[in-house]
Design a protein around this motif. Sequence first.
Motif, PDB file in Angstrom:
ATOM      1  N   GLN A  41       7.980  36.897  24.620  1.00 16.19           N
ATOM      2  CA  GLN A  41       7.251  36.870  25.303  1.00 16.19           C
ATOM      3  C   GLN A  41       7.271  38.332  25.185  1.00 16.19           C
ATOM      4  OE1 GLN A  41       4.674  35.392  26.419  1.00 16.19           O
ATOM      5  NE2 GLN A  41       3.407  36.937  26.666  1.00 16.19           N
ATOM      6  N   CYS A  43       8.870  39.739  22.810  1.00 18.43           N
ATOM      7  CA  CYS A  43       8.716  39.652  21.430  1.00 18.43           C
ATOM      8  C   CYS A  43       7.250  39.557  20.365  1.00 18.43           C
ATOM      9  CB  CYS A  43       9.450  38.400  19.598  1.00 18.43           C
ATOM     10  SG  CYS A  43       9.574  38.493  18.412  1.00 18.43           S
ATOM     11  N   PHE A  44       7.080  38.872  21.295  1.00 21.66           N
ATOM     12  CA  PHE A  44       5.341  37.551  20.575  1.00 21.66           C
ATOM     13  C   PHE A  44       3.924  38.888  20.987  1.00 21.66           C
ATOM     14  CE2 PHE A  44       0.987  35.842  21.917  1.00 21.66           C
ATOM     15  CZ  PHE A  44       0.919  34.970  20.710  1.00 21.66           C
ATOM     16  N   GLU A  45       3.962  39.613  22.027  1.00 28.43           N
ATOM     17  CA  GLU A  45       3.549  41.120  22.103  1.00 28.43           C
ATOM     18  C   GLU A  45       3.910  42.298  21.333  1.00 28.43           C
ATOM     19  OE1 GLU A  45       5.144  42.190  25.884  1.00 28.43           O
ATOM     20  OE2 GLU A  45       3.357  40.177  27.126  1.00 28.43           O
ATOM     21  N   GLN A  46       5.456  42.433  20.747  1.00 32.17           N
ATOM     22  CA  GLN A  46       5.028  43.983  19.383  1.00 32.17           C
ATOM     23  C   GLN A  46       4.527  42.646  18.352  1.00 32.17           C
ATOM     24  OE1 GLN A  46       9.254  43.576  19.028  1.00 32.17           O
ATOM     25  NE2 GLN A  46       9.111  45.297  20.921  1.00 32.17           N
ATOM     26  N   ILE A  47       4.606  41.496  17.962  1.00 29.37           N
ATOM     27  CA  ILE A  47       3.746  40.859  16.756  1.00 29.37           C
ATOM     28  C   ILE A  47       1.971  40.867  16.680  1.00 29.37           C
ATOM     29  CG2 ILE A  47       3.623  38.946  15.707  1.00 29.37           C
ATOM     30  CD1 ILE A  47       6.043  37.829  16.318  1.00 29.37           C
ATOM     31  N   GLN A  48       2.100  40.869  17.841  1.00 31.55           N
ATOM     32  CA  GLN A  48       0.221  40.927  18.394  1.00 31.55           C
ATOM     33  C   GLN A  48       0.332  42.502  18.321  1.00 31.55           C
ATOM     34  OE1 GLN A  48      -0.217  39.089  21.510  1.00 31.55           O
ATOM     35  NE2 GLN A  48      -1.046  37.240  20.283  1.00 31.55           N
ATOM     36  N   LYS A  49       0.743  43.783  18.585  1.00 32.43           N
ATOM     37  CA  LYS A  49       0.742  45.028  18.263  1.00 32.43           C
ATOM     38  C   LYS A  49       0.872  44.970  17.189  1.00 32.43           C
ATOM     39  CE  LYS A  49       2.185  49.030  20.125  1.00 32.43           C
ATOM     40  NZ  LYS A  49       3.529  50.462  20.519  1.00 32.43           N
ATOM     41  N   GLU A  51      -0.023  43.419  14.448  1.00 35.75           N
ATOM     42  CA  GLU A  51      -1.273  42.402  13.709  1.00 35.75           C
ATOM     43  C   GLU A  51      -2.345  43.079  13.892  1.00 35.75           C
ATOM     44  OE1 GLU A  51      -1.505  38.714  15.267  1.00 35.75           O
ATOM     45  OE2 GLU A  51       0.093  37.524  13.600  1.00 35.75           O
ATOM     46  N   ARG A  52      -2.658  44.103  15.638  1.00 36.65           N
ATOM     47  CA  ARG A  52      -3.839  44.359  16.040  1.00 36.65           C
ATOM     48  C   ARG A  52      -4.348  45.905  15.095  1.00 36.65           C
ATOM     49  NH1 ARG A  52      -3.035  44.933  21.830  1.00 36.65           N
ATOM     50  NH2 ARG A  52      -1.155  43.576  21.327  1.00 36.65           N
ATOM     51  N   THR A  53      -2.571  47.138  14.969  1.00 31.18           N
ATOM     52  CA  THR A  53      -2.857  47.566  13.913  1.00 31.18           C
ATOM     53  C   THR A  53      -3.093  47.676  12.076  1.00 31.18           C
ATOM     54  OG1 THR A  53      -0.374  48.696  15.068  1.00 31.18           O
ATOM     55  CG2 THR A  53      -1.167  49.152  13.470  1.00 31.18           C
TER      56      THR A  53
END
Length: 122
Positions: A41, A43-49, A51-53
Motif C-alpha cells: 500500500q 509503494c502504491f501511494e508513492q507511485i500515485q504521488k 504519477e500526479r507530479t
Amino acid sequence: MWIVMAAKFWREIIIGFLAVFLITALAVLNHKSGQLKAADQKCFEQIQKIERTQVLALAKAQDKVNKASADYEKLRSEQRTEVETITRTVQKIVERPVYFNRCIDDDGVQQINSLIEAGNTS
C-alpha cells in the motif's frame, strides 16, 4: 507394556510439538502477510504521488506549448493582414494610369516610405 506407554507418550509429545509449531508458523505467516500488504500500500501511494507530479508537470508543459502556439498564430495572423493590406494597396497604385516619367506616383512613394519606417521600427 512400558515401551508401548513410552511410545504413546512420545507420540503425544511429537503431536503437541507439531501443533505448536503449526500455530506458530501460521501466526508468523499472518504477521508477515500484514507487513507485506502495508508495504504494498505504501509503494502504491508513492507511485500515485509520482504519477500526479508527472501529470501536473505535463499539464504545465502543455500550457506553455499552447501559449507559444497561440502567440505564434496571433503574430502570423497580424503579419498576414499586413502583407495582404500592402499587396492590395500596391495593386491599386500600380493599376492607376501614370503619365509621368517616374514609375511611382505620390501615393506609391508614401506607401514605400511607410514600409521603410515600419522596417526600421521592428
